[in-house]
Write a protein that holds these residues in place. Structure first.
Motif, PDB file in Angstrom:
ATOM      1  N   ARG A  31       0.847  -1.182   0.000  1.00  9.15           N
ATOM      2  CA  ARG A  31       0.000   0.000   0.000  1.00  9.15           C
ATOM      3  C   ARG A  31       0.886   1.237   0.000  1.00  9.15           C
ATOM      4  NH1 ARG A  31      -2.162  -4.222   1.473  1.00  9.15           N
ATOM      5  NH2 ARG A  31      -4.338  -4.677   1.859  1.00  9.15           N
ATOM      6  N   VAL A  32       0.674   2.071  -0.998  1.00 14.08           N
ATOM      7  CA  VAL A  32       1.445   3.305  -1.133  1.00 14.08           C
ATOM      8  C   VAL A  32       0.480   4.466  -1.044  1.00 14.08           C
ATOM      9  CG1 VAL A  32       2.942   4.644  -2.656  1.00 14.08           C
ATOM     10  CG2 VAL A  32       3.125   2.158  -2.633  1.00 14.08           C
ATOM     11  N   GLU A  33       0.837   5.449  -0.251  1.00 20.04           N
ATOM     12  CA  GLU A  33       0.009   6.647  -0.136  1.00 20.04           C
ATOM     13  C   GLU A  33      -0.114   7.301  -1.505  1.00 20.04           C
ATOM     14  OE1 GLU A  33      -1.558   7.603   2.645  1.00 20.04           O
ATOM     15  OE2 GLU A  33      -0.743   5.836   3.625  1.00 20.04           O
ATOM     16  N   GLY A  34      -1.169   8.052  -1.696  1.00 24.51           N
ATOM     17  CA  GLY A  34      -1.442   8.651  -2.990  1.00 24.51           C
ATOM     18  C   GLY A  34      -0.732   9.954  -3.269  1.00 24.51           C
ATOM     19  N   ASP A  35      -0.077  10.555  -2.253  1.00 19.83           N
ATOM     20  CA  ASP A  35       0.563  11.838  -2.508  1.00 19.83           C
ATOM     21  C   ASP A  35       1.834  11.658  -3.340  1.00 19.83           C
ATOM     22  OD1 ASP A  35       3.019  12.331  -0.250  1.00 19.83           O
ATOM     23  OD2 ASP A  35       1.556  10.758   0.184  1.00 19.83           O
ATOM     24  N   TYR A  36       2.246  12.730  -3.991  1.00 21.92           N
ATOM     25  CA  TYR A  36       3.364  12.682  -4.934  1.00 21.92           C
ATOM     26  C   TYR A  36       4.653  12.203  -4.287  1.00 21.92           C
ATOM     27  CZ  TYR A  36       6.733  14.032  -8.453  1.00 21.92           C
ATOM     28  OH  TYR A  36       7.747  13.993  -9.380  1.00 21.92           O
ATOM     29  N   PHE A  37       5.007  12.760  -3.119  1.00 17.79           N
ATOM     30  CA  PHE A  37       6.268  12.389  -2.485  1.00 17.79           C
ATOM     31  C   PHE A  37       6.306  10.908  -2.118  1.00 17.79           C
ATOM     32  CE2 PHE A  37       9.152  11.927   1.137  1.00 17.79           C
ATOM     33  CZ  PHE A  37      10.327  12.354   0.525  1.00 17.79           C
ATOM     34  N   SER A  38       5.204  10.356  -1.623  1.00 17.74           N
ATOM     35  CA  SER A  38       5.165   8.935  -1.270  1.00 17.74           C
ATOM     36  C   SER A  38       5.361   8.060  -2.494  1.00 17.74           C
ATOM     37  CB  SER A  38       3.840   8.584  -0.600  1.00 17.74           C
ATOM     38  OG  SER A  38       3.712   9.251   0.617  1.00 17.74           O
ATOM     39  N   ARG A  39       4.724   8.442  -3.575  1.00 16.42           N
ATOM     40  CA  ARG A  39       4.867   7.672  -4.818  1.00 16.42           C
ATOM     41  C   ARG A  39       6.277   7.805  -5.391  1.00 16.42           C
ATOM     42  NH1 ARG A  39       0.042   9.306  -8.428  1.00 16.42           N
ATOM     43  NH2 ARG A  39       0.910   7.714  -9.758  1.00 16.42           N
ATOM     44  N   LEU A  40       6.848   9.014  -5.314  1.00 12.53           N
ATOM     45  CA  LEU A  40       8.219   9.227  -5.767  1.00 12.53           C
ATOM     46  C   LEU A  40       9.190   8.391  -4.939  1.00 12.53           C
ATOM     47  CD1 LEU A  40      10.135  10.905  -7.609  1.00 12.53           C
ATOM     48  CD2 LEU A  40      10.237  12.578  -5.755  1.00 12.53           C
ATOM     49  N   THR A  41       8.979   8.376  -3.635  1.00 11.59           N
ATOM     50  CA  THR A  41       9.821   7.577  -2.741  1.00 11.59           C
ATOM     51  C   THR A  41       9.713   6.101  -3.072  1.00 11.59           C
ATOM     52  OG1 THR A  41       9.571   9.210  -0.980  1.00 11.59           O
ATOM     53  CG2 THR A  41      10.289   7.015  -0.318  1.00 11.59           C
ATOM     54  N   ASP A  42       8.496   5.640  -3.307  1.00  9.50           N
ATOM     55  CA  ASP A  42       8.282   4.236  -3.646  1.00  9.50           C
ATOM     56  C   ASP A  42       9.019   3.860  -4.931  1.00  9.50           C
ATOM     57  OD1 ASP A  42       6.953   1.683  -3.168  1.00  9.50           O
ATOM     58  OD2 ASP A  42       5.798   2.161  -4.967  1.00  9.50           O
ATOM     59  N   VAL A  43       8.968   4.716  -5.923  1.00  7.14           N
ATOM     60  CA  VAL A  43       9.631   4.434  -7.203  1.00  7.14           C
ATOM     61  C   VAL A  43      11.150   4.453  -7.061  1.00  7.14           C
ATOM     62  CG1 VAL A  43      10.072   5.372  -9.509  1.00  7.14           C
ATOM     63  CG2 VAL A  43       7.745   5.225  -8.658  1.00  7.14           C
ATOM     64  N   LEU A  44      11.679   5.503  -6.460  1.00  2.77           N
ATOM     65  CA  LEU A  44      13.130   5.660  -6.410  1.00  2.77           C
ATOM     66  C   LEU A  44      13.825   4.713  -5.443  1.00  2.77           C
ATOM     67  CD1 LEU A  44      13.506   9.532  -6.750  1.00  2.77           C
ATOM     68  CD2 LEU A  44      13.862   7.772  -8.492  1.00  2.77           C
ATOM     69  N   THR A  45      13.148   4.294  -4.379  1.00  2.57           N
ATOM     70  CA  THR A  45      13.797   3.375  -3.430  1.00  2.57           C
ATOM     71  C   THR A  45      13.823   1.935  -3.935  1.00  2.57           C
ATOM     72  OG1 THR A  45      11.752   3.204  -2.146  1.00  2.57           O
ATOM     73  CG2 THR A  45      13.425   4.766  -1.361  1.00  2.57           C
ATOM     74  N   THR A  46      13.228   1.675  -5.090  1.00  2.08           N
ATOM     75  CA  THR A  46      13.396   0.350  -5.694  1.00  2.08           C
ATOM     76  C   THR A  46      14.821   0.183  -6.210  1.00  2.08           C
ATOM     77  OG1 THR A  46      12.586   1.094  -7.846  1.00  2.08           O
ATOM     78  CG2 THR A  46      10.975   0.092  -6.355  1.00  2.08           C
ATOM     79  N   ILE A  47      15.523   1.305  -6.383  1.00  2.00           N
ATOM     80  CA  ILE A  47      16.937   1.263  -6.736  1.00  2.00           C
ATOM     81  C   ILE A  47      17.697   0.968  -5.450  1.00  2.00           C
ATOM     82  CG2 ILE A  47      18.888   2.570  -7.657  1.00  2.00           C
ATOM     83  CD1 ILE A  47      16.705   4.352  -9.060  1.00  2.00           C
ATOM     84  N   ARG A  48      18.470  -0.067  -5.437  1.00  2.00           N
ATOM     85  CA  ARG A  48      19.096  -0.569  -4.214  1.00  2.00           C
ATOM     86  C   ARG A  48      19.903   0.483  -3.458  1.00  2.00           C
ATOM     87  NH1 ARG A  48      21.797  -6.248  -4.437  1.00  2.00           N
ATOM     88  NH2 ARG A  48      19.600  -6.722  -4.474  1.00  2.00           N
ATOM     89  N   SER A  49      20.601   1.341  -4.153  1.00  2.00           N
ATOM     90  CA  SER A  49      21.478   2.300  -3.473  1.00  2.00           C
ATOM     91  C   SER A  49      20.780   3.597  -3.072  1.00  2.00           C
ATOM     92  CB  SER A  49      22.669   2.619  -4.375  1.00  2.00           C
ATOM     93  OG  SER A  49      22.213   3.190  -5.585  1.00  2.00           O
ATOM     94  N   VAL A  50      19.483   3.731  -3.354  1.00  2.00           N
ATOM     95  CA  VAL A  50      18.749   4.954  -3.026  1.00  2.00           C
ATOM     96  C   VAL A  50      17.865   4.710  -1.802  1.00  2.00           C
ATOM     97  CG1 VAL A  50      17.067   6.654  -3.850  1.00  2.00           C
ATOM     98  CG2 VAL A  50      18.749   5.704  -5.433  1.00  2.00           C
ATOM     99  N   ASN A  51      17.991   5.585  -0.794  1.00  2.00           N
ATOM    100  CA  ASN A  51      17.159   5.467   0.408  1.00  2.00           C
ATOM    101  C   ASN A  51      16.212   6.659   0.514  1.00  2.00           C
ATOM    102  OD1 ASN A  51      18.592   7.630   1.609  1.00  2.00           O
ATOM    103  ND2 ASN A  51      20.130   6.211   2.395  1.00  2.00           N
TER     104      ASN A  51
END
Length: 100
Positions: A51-71
């Motif tokens: 479950r991912v929140e609908g706001d932009y930052f939450s979705r951006l975080t979800d996408v970018l943290t799939t990259i192993r070196s990005v937290n």
């Protein structure tokens, strides 16, 4: 290298025949996968989806943290410096390196 070709062949056969392939390092791990698979077999997809929140930052975080070196901290820094996902994707290596 030979095992890669074998796994590729098994994967291709599975796709063509609609099979599910479970790869495990031990019989115990395979058993856990099968137990989990059976537990969720008849449940709706949303029962196991993240479950991912609908706001932009939450979705951006979800996408970018799939990259192993990005937290999450990296995402916050890039978001404040660059603004949008398009800007992050289009940024040069030099531009990313000067993010605070």
């Amino acid at each position: 290298e030979e095992c890669h070709k074998t796994l590729e062949d098994v994967h291709q056969a599975a796709i063509l025949n609609g099979w599910t392939v479970i790869l495990a390092w031990s019989p115990e791990e395979a058993a856990r996968y099968l137990e989990t698979y059976q537990a969720y077999e008849k449940k709706q997809a949303d029962a196991i989806q993240e479950r991912v929140e609908g706001d932009y930052f939450s979705r951006l975080t979800d996408v970018l943290t799939t990259i192993r070196s990005v937290n999450r901290t990296d995402v916050a820094t890039m978001s404040s410096s660059l603004g949008t996902l398009a800007a992050v994707i289009g940024a040069t290596k030099e531009r990313l390196s000067i993010c605070p």
